[in-house]
Design a protein around this motif. Structure first.
Motif, mmCIF file in Angstrom:
data_model
loop_
_atom_site.group_PDB
_atom_site.id
_atom_site.type_symbol
_atom_site.label_atom_id
_atom_site.label_comp_id
_atom_site.label_asym_id
_atom_site.label_seq_id
_atom_site.Cartn_x
_atom_site.Cartn_y
_atom_site.Cartn_z
ATOM 1 N N HIS A 16 -3.701 0.947 -0.833
ATOM 2 C CA HIS A 16 -3.266 0.295 -2.120
ATOM 3 C C HIS A 16 -2.574 1.157 -3.226
ATOM 4 C CE1 HIS A 16 -5.112 -3.495 -0.855
ATOM 5 N NE2 HIS A 16 -6.305 -2.920 -0.522
ATOM 6 N N TYR A 17 -2.887 2.220 -2.879
ATOM 7 C CA TYR A 17 -2.121 3.431 -3.851
ATOM 8 C C TYR A 17 -0.658 3.299 -3.667
ATOM 9 C CZ TYR A 17 -0.531 7.843 -5.698
ATOM 10 O OH TYR A 17 0.197 8.733 -6.615
ATOM 11 N N CYS A 18 -0.420 3.315 -2.369
ATOM 12 C CA CYS A 18 0.807 3.624 -1.811
ATOM 13 C C CYS A 18 1.617 2.063 -1.837
ATOM 14 C CB CYS A 18 1.054 3.706 -0.217
ATOM 15 S SG CYS A 18 0.560 5.543 0.034
ATOM 16 N N TYR A 19 1.052 0.980 -1.863
ATOM 17 C CA TYR A 19 1.771 -0.318 -1.833
ATOM 18 C C TYR A 19 0.921 -1.434 -2.925
ATOM 19 C CZ TYR A 19 4.278 0.994 2.474
ATOM 20 O OH TYR A 19 5.177 1.660 3.193
ATOM 21 N N ASN A 20 1.735 -1.993 -3.464
ATOM 22 C CA ASN A 20 0.949 -2.813 -4.583
ATOM 23 C C ASN A 20 0.636 -4.145 -3.755
ATOM 24 O OD1 ASN A 20 1.594 -1.408 -6.798
ATOM 25 N ND2 ASN A 20 3.771 -2.124 -6.863
ATOM 26 N N SER A 21 1.188 -4.467 -2.839
ATOM 27 C CA SER A 21 0.719 -5.585 -2.167
ATOM 28 C C SER A 21 0.904 -5.594 -0.732
ATOM 29 C CB SER A 21 1.468 -6.913 -2.645
ATOM 30 O OG SER A 21 2.918 -6.838 -2.284
ATOM 31 N N LYS A 22 0.530 -6.330 0.024
ATOM 32 C CA LYS A 22 0.744 -6.501 1.613
ATOM 33 C C LYS A 22 2.186 -6.666 1.930
ATOM 34 C CE LYS A 22 -1.418 -9.630 4.269
ATOM 35 N NZ LYS A 22 -2.261 -10.079 5.288
ATOM 36 N N GLU A 23 2.846 -7.634 0.982
ATOM 37 C CA GLU A 23 4.145 -8.055 1.241
ATOM 38 C C GLU A 23 4.949 -6.914 1.099
ATOM 39 O OE1 GLU A 23 6.129 -11.150 -0.546
ATOM 40 O OE2 GLU A 23 5.182 -13.037 0.528
ATOM 41 N N ASP A 24 4.569 -5.966 0.001
ATOM 42 C CA ASP A 24 5.459 -4.754 0.065
ATOM 43 C C ASP A 24 5.654 -4.008 1.385
ATOM 44 O OD1 ASP A 24 6.219 -5.323 -2.618
ATOM 45 O OD2 ASP A 24 4.720 -3.982 -3.532
#
Length: 201
Positions: free
Chosen positions: A46-54
């Motif tokens: 979650h630190y690396c990606y704001n969302s699963k879509e990202d």
């Protein structure tokens, strides 16, 4: 213990997502499963990606880059039929090398098409354009117009995708090797008819 950079972490998560999507599908590819596959804390994902879509956006880019790499490393030299044959075999061998890559590719294209129509189409557009570019470098490519190049690229993609579906359905490496030969012969036969001069006997 050396610190893992954010870029390396993202790469790990992308590779993990490929495995999870292949096993569980898009809907079952939860961030928790992906983090576990990457042997990383969920908080790091979650630190690396704001969302699963990202994250899926990066998986999409990974798939597109893999197709580009496969096409370029096929390094075809020769006339149009030989170039087309090498490109087709390169894509089929990529699918055969990694059943999970093949499964994730098909899942991801379907998902992207449903969620973001243009992006779903984009993965095909990009792959087809790479095929077109390489076909245009073939020795006899000057005998082809743009429509001819488009047709050959389309047939290569269609045959490769059909092979991928069969490979995913049955998962038999020995049969897949034989089917690769059959699929290549289909391309050869079609090219022979397509490239024959009009009126030739």
């Amino acid at each position: 213990m050396p610190r893992i950079s954010a870029a390396d972490r993202r790469s790990d998560f992308v590779k993990a997502a490929v495995e999870v999507i292949a096993e569980h599908g898009i809907d079952g590819a939860t961030t928790r499963r992906i983090a576990e596959q990457a042997n990383a804390p969920l908080a790091t994902l979650h630190y690396c990606y704001n969302s699963k879509e990202d994250l899926f956006g990066d998986v999409y880019t990974f798939v597109a880059e893999r197709f580009k790499e496969v096409a370029v490393t096929s390094d075809p030299h020769g006339d149009v039929p030989e170039t087309a044959r090498q490109l087709l075999r390169g894509v089929m061998e990529c699918y055969l090398e990694s059943e999970n890559f093949a499964a994730t590719t098909l899942e991801l294209v379907s998902w992207a098409r449903r969620q973001h129509g243009d992006k779903g189409i984009g993965v095909y557009d990009e792959a087809l354009e790479i095929l077109r570019q390489l076909l245009r470098t073939a020795d006899s490519a000057d005998e082809l117009d743009d429509n001819g190049v488009d047709e050959i690229a389309y047939v290569i993609a269609t045959l490769a995708d059909g092979f991928a579906l069969n490979w995913l359905t049955y998962g038999d490496p020995s049969a897949a090797q034989e089917q690769m030969a059959v699929v290549t012969s289909v391309l050869d036969s079609w090219l022979s008819a397509r490239l024959s001069p009009v009126g030739a006997s």
